[in-house]
Motif scaffolding. Structure first.
Motif, PDB file in Angstrom:
ATOM      1  N   LYS A  30       0.837  -1.196   0.000  1.00 13.96           N
ATOM      2  CA  LYS A  30       0.000   0.000   0.000  1.00 13.96           C
ATOM      3  C   LYS A  30       0.876   1.251   0.000  1.00 13.96           C
ATOM      4  CE  LYS A  30      -4.212  -0.398   2.641  1.00 13.96           C
ATOM      5  NZ  LYS A  30      -4.611  -0.280   4.038  1.00 13.96           N
ATOM      6  N   GLN A  31       1.907   1.206   0.847  1.00 10.37           N
ATOM      7  CA  GLN A  31       2.808   2.346   0.980  1.00 10.37           C
ATOM      8  C   GLN A  31       3.566   2.596  -0.327  1.00 10.37           C
ATOM      9  OE1 GLN A  31       5.156   2.445   4.705  1.00 10.37           O
ATOM     10  NE2 GLN A  31       6.880   2.791   3.385  1.00 10.37           N
ATOM     11  N   ASN A  32       4.027   1.513  -0.948  1.00 13.09           N
ATOM     12  CA  ASN A  32       4.734   1.658  -2.215  1.00 13.09           C
ATOM     13  C   ASN A  32       3.839   2.252  -3.288  1.00 13.09           C
ATOM     14  OD1 ASN A  32       7.211   0.839  -1.482  1.00 13.09           O
ATOM     15  ND2 ASN A  32       7.028  -1.253  -2.237  1.00 13.09           N
ATOM     16  N   LYS A  33       2.584   1.819  -3.279  1.00 10.58           N
ATOM     17  CA  LYS A  33       1.643   2.321  -4.268  1.00 10.58           C
ATOM     18  C   LYS A  33       1.388   3.806  -4.026  1.00 10.58           C
ATOM     19  CE  LYS A  33      -2.678   1.482  -6.602  1.00 10.58           C
ATOM     20  NZ  LYS A  33      -2.920   2.938  -6.685  1.00 10.58           N
ATOM     21  N   LEU A  34       1.219   4.160  -2.761  1.00 12.81           N
ATOM     22  CA  LEU A  34       0.990   5.554  -2.403  1.00 12.81           C
ATOM     23  C   LEU A  34       2.160   6.424  -2.853  1.00 12.81           C
ATOM     24  CD1 LEU A  34      -0.713   7.660  -0.699  1.00 12.81           C
ATOM     25  CD2 LEU A  34       0.803   7.104   1.175  1.00 12.81           C
ATOM     26  N   LEU A  35       3.367   5.964  -2.581  1.00  6.44           N
ATOM     27  CA  LEU A  35       4.550   6.736  -2.968  1.00  6.44           C
ATOM     28  C   LEU A  35       4.627   6.883  -4.483  1.00  6.44           C
ATOM     29  CD1 LEU A  35       7.138   5.205  -0.494  1.00  6.44           C
ATOM     30  CD2 LEU A  35       6.108   7.464  -0.391  1.00  6.44           C
ATOM     31  N   ALA A  36       4.311   5.810  -5.199  1.00 11.01           N
ATOM     32  CA  ALA A  36       4.323   5.859  -6.662  1.00 11.01           C
ATOM     33  C   ALA A  36       3.265   6.840  -7.163  1.00 11.01           C
ATOM     34  CB  ALA A  36       4.076   4.465  -7.228  1.00 11.01           C
ATOM     35  N   ASP A  37       2.080   6.800  -6.533  1.00 10.99           N
ATOM     36  CA  ASP A  37       0.994   7.704  -6.925  1.00 10.99           C
ATOM     37  C   ASP A  37       1.382   9.161  -6.690  1.00 10.99           C
ATOM     38  OD1 ASP A  37      -0.562   5.625  -7.696  1.00 10.99           O
ATOM     39  OD2 ASP A  37      -1.877   5.648  -5.945  1.00 10.99           O
ATOM     40  N   ILE A  38       2.018   9.441  -5.562  1.00 12.72           N
ATOM     41  CA  ILE A  38       2.428  10.812  -5.256  1.00 12.72           C
ATOM     42  C   ILE A  38       3.456  11.282  -6.281  1.00 12.72           C
ATOM     43  CG2 ILE A  38       3.620  12.289  -3.584  1.00 12.72           C
ATOM     44  CD1 ILE A  38       2.413  10.542  -1.353  1.00 12.72           C
ATOM     45  N   ASN A  39       4.424  10.430  -6.572  1.00 14.05           N
ATOM     46  CA  ASN A  39       5.449  10.789  -7.550  1.00 14.05           C
ATOM     47  C   ASN A  39       4.825  11.076  -8.914  1.00 14.05           C
ATOM     48  OD1 ASN A  39       8.431  10.682  -6.695  1.00 14.05           O
ATOM     49  ND2 ASN A  39       7.554   8.963  -5.604  1.00 14.05           N
ATOM     50  N   THR A  40       3.876  10.224  -9.310  1.00 15.55           N
ATOM     51  CA  THR A  40       3.213  10.419 -10.601  1.00 15.55           C
ATOM     52  C   THR A  40       2.404  11.712 -10.596  1.00 15.55           C
ATOM     53  OG1 THR A  40       3.015   8.033 -10.781  1.00 15.55           O
ATOM     54  CG2 THR A  40       1.696   9.331 -12.301  1.00 15.55           C
ATOM     55  N   PHE A  41       1.649  11.917  -9.516  1.00 11.47           N
ATOM     56  CA  PHE A  41       0.805  13.107  -9.418  1.00 11.47           C
ATOM     57  C   PHE A  41       1.630  14.384  -9.564  1.00 11.47           C
ATOM     58  CE2 PHE A  41      -0.886  16.477  -6.599  1.00 11.47           C
ATOM     59  CZ  PHE A  41      -2.077  16.741  -7.256  1.00 11.47           C
ATOM     60  N   VAL A  42       2.729  14.444  -8.843  1.00  8.90           N
ATOM     61  CA  VAL A  42       3.560  15.654  -8.887  1.00  8.90           C
ATOM     62  C   VAL A  42       4.230  15.793 -10.259  1.00  8.90           C
ATOM     63  CG1 VAL A  42       5.600  16.787  -7.899  1.00  8.90           C
ATOM     64  CG2 VAL A  42       3.933  15.693  -6.394  1.00  8.90           C
ATOM     65  N   ASP A  53       0.807  21.446   0.351  1.00 10.43           N
ATOM     66  CA  ASP A  53      -0.551  21.335   0.901  1.00 10.43           C
ATOM     67  C   ASP A  53      -1.490  20.614  -0.063  1.00 10.43           C
ATOM     68  OD1 ASP A  53       0.188  22.611   3.197  1.00 10.43           O
ATOM     69  OD2 ASP A  53      -0.339  24.596   2.479  1.00 10.43           O
ATOM     70  N   ILE A  54      -1.315  20.877  -1.362  1.00 10.14           N
ATOM     71  CA  ILE A  54      -2.158  20.213  -2.361  1.00 10.14           C
ATOM     72  C   ILE A  54      -1.891  18.708  -2.353  1.00 10.14           C
ATOM     73  CG2 ILE A  54      -2.563  19.958  -4.852  1.00 10.14           C
ATOM     74  CD1 ILE A  54      -2.099  22.988  -5.094  1.00 10.14           C
ATOM     75  N   VAL A  55      -0.612  18.356  -2.258  1.00 12.56           N
ATOM     76  CA  VAL A  55      -0.230  16.943  -2.246  1.00 12.56           C
ATOM     77  C   VAL A  55      -0.802  16.256  -1.001  1.00 12.56           C
ATOM     78  CG1 VAL A  55       1.711  15.322  -2.224  1.00 12.56           C
ATOM     79  CG2 VAL A  55       1.872  17.438  -3.539  1.00 12.56           C
ATOM     80  N   LEU A  56      -0.661  16.912   0.140  1.00  9.42           N
ATOM     81  CA  LEU A  56      -1.145  16.332   1.394  1.00  9.42           C
ATOM     82  C   LEU A  56      -2.651  16.133   1.362  1.00  9.42           C
ATOM     83  CD1 LEU A  56       0.920  18.250   4.122  1.00  9.42           C
ATOM     84  CD2 LEU A  56       1.428  16.082   3.005  1.00  9.42           C
ATOM     85  N   GLU A  57      -3.342  17.133   0.828  1.00 10.17           N
ATOM     86  CA  GLU A  57      -4.796  17.065   0.784  1.00 10.17           C
ATOM     87  C   GLU A  57      -5.248  15.974  -0.177  1.00 10.17           C
ATOM     88  OE1 GLU A  57      -8.485  19.985  -0.185  1.00 10.17           O
ATOM     89  OE2 GLU A  57      -6.607  20.950   0.402  1.00 10.17           O
ATOM     90  N   LYS A  58      -4.594  15.929  -1.314  1.00 13.18           N
ATOM     91  CA  LYS A  58      -4.954  14.960  -2.359  1.00 13.18           C
ATOM     92  C   LYS A  58      -4.787  13.527  -1.860  1.00 13.18           C
ATOM     93  CE  LYS A  58      -4.951  13.294  -6.742  1.00 13.18           C
ATOM     94  NZ  LYS A  58      -6.172  13.197  -7.493  1.00 13.18           N
ATOM     95  N   PHE A  59      -3.736  13.260  -1.095  1.00 18.36           N
ATOM     96  CA  PHE A  59      -3.459  11.892  -0.660  1.00 18.36           C
ATOM     97  C   PHE A  59      -3.793  11.662   0.808  1.00 18.36           C
ATOM     98  CE2 PHE A  59      -0.935  12.529  -4.440  1.00 18.36           C
ATOM     99  CZ  PHE A  59      -1.265  11.387  -5.157  1.00 18.36           C
TER     100      PHE A  59
END
Ligand SMILES: [Zn+2]
Ligand SMILES: [Zn+2]
Length: 114
Positions: A30-42, A53-59
């Motif tokens: 789950k954590q790996n997926k979250l990190l991958a999603d954050i990297n992709t999003f940014v 703040d946008i990143v924190l709110e989004k995830f």
């Protein structure tokens, strides 16, 4: 050597195959997926910079959680693009190279006070 340990995230007992891993397989994935999603999003974010703040709110992350990942070197690739607000003066500064949530001026001031 495998060890039985409690997952730091969900508390379930799991077989620890490395002392570096302190969460169960499920949470680890789950954590790996979250990190991958954050990297992709940014990376895909259309603007030049994206505020933390946008990143924190989004995830749905807290600043502390983000800082733990950041300190572990998980956001090296995106740190140039993410900006944060200095907790002292509110100035918007890039996250890259930061070890705390302060802008350079406030870090200096703090060091002078000590
Ligand atoms: Zn777990
Ligand atoms: Zn500041």
């Amino acid at each position: 050597m495998a060890n039985v340990a409690n997952c730091k995230k969900c508390g379930v007992l799991f077989l620890q195959t490395s002392s570096k891993i302190d969460v169960c397989d499920k949470c680890f994935e789950k954590q790996n997926k979250l990190l991958a999603d954050i990297n992709t999003f940014v990376t895909m974010y259309p603007d030049e910079h994206v505020s933390l703040d946008i990143v924190l709110e989004k995830f749905n992350l807290t600043r502390d959680e983000f800082e733990v990942f950041y300190a572990a070197g998980k956001f090296v690739k995106i740190a140039q693009k993410v900006t944060m607000k200095c907790v002292k003066c509110g100035k918007i500064v890039p996250l890259a190279g930061k070890t705390n949530m302060l802008c350079n001026a406030c870090t200096k001031k703090l060091q002078n006070e000590i």
